[in-house]
Design an enzyme around this catalytic site. Structure first.
Site: not given
Length: 248
Positions: A114-116, A122
């Site tokens: 997962n990326h922010r 991102t």
């Protein structure tokens, strides 16, 4: 008498006779004595593609119940390679229950993927090293973590399924081939597609409730063997009546 013959005869016995819940379904003369060993990687030498997962994984954050298998002609013992983006510093776990059947091509995508998404970009500058990492690395609490990925008991997952981080799949569910599971799937549901959606329940609510109350997978192997004819009988009306008696 061979084990296969024993089981077939017992299944036939249940589906053609009224059962007595106070008696075992497998007659004394047909007791199972040659059972698969849950502590062996390959329980059936005639099927080398079938592997009991718990006996080949080394990561302590992958927790797998007895008799759950992965079936892959290209390397069933390499199940752990199908758990990706799995980083120790995150600490998430993959938990799989007992008696699950997982087909070739599975991928469990863990939280490290997962990326922010709450920033203007991102792009993960901080993993590139150098001063980028020390200057702008987020703290763990800022990462979009979704918790453990949990697969229930008696779950059947078809070929080439992708399970996304933090998903919970309930007991007795079926996941169709090539699905991408991004949301929780309830017990005894059939779900397919990308994104994976529930298309129907396997049984009515009363039957599902009885099975969840029975929790056959948590019983001793001797009890499970006595239940095999009941669990494999396709006369669901008869099965329901028997479960009503057993689950009072």
């Amino acid at each position: 008498m061979k084990l296969f013959d024993t089981i077939v005869i017992s299944f036939s016995y249940l589906c053609t006779h009224q059962s007595n819940h106070e008696q075992e379904f497998i007659p004394e003369s047909m007791k199972i004595i040659d059972r698969p060993n849950p502590n062996e990687a390959f329980p059936n030498p005639n099927i080398p593609s079938l592997c009991y997962i718990k006996n080949v994984v080394k990561n302590p954050n992958i927790i797998v119940g007895d008799y759950t298998y992965y079936d892959d002609v290209d390397g069933a013992a390499e199940f752990e390679k199908h758990v990706t983006h799995f980083y120790d510093f995150i600490g998430d776990r993959l938990i799989i229950g007992k008696f699950c059947a997982i087909a070739k091509g599975i991928e469990f995508v863990m939280n490290g993927a997962n990326h922010r998404m709450d920033c203007a970009t991102t792009y993960p500058f901080y993993i590139m090293g150098g001063d980028w990492g020390s200057a702008i690395a987020p703290v763990k609490e800022e990462l979009p973590l979704k918790g453990d990925t949990v697969i229930g008991n008696d779950v059947w997952i078809g070929q080439n399924v992708t399970v996304m981080p933090g998903v919970h799949i309930g007991d007795g569910a079926i996941i169709g081939a090539n699905s991408v599971v991004a949301k929780d799937i309830p017990p005894y549901a059939i779900a397919v597609g990308n994104p994976c959606r529930v298309v129907r329940k396997r049984f009515d609510d009363e039957m599902i409730g009885l099975l969840l109350k029975l929790k056959w997978w948590d019983k001793s192997i001797e009890e499970i063997e006595s239940l095999m004819p009941l669990l494999a009988c396709s006369d669901m009306a008869k099965v329901k009546e028997e479960l009503k008696t057993r689950c009072k």
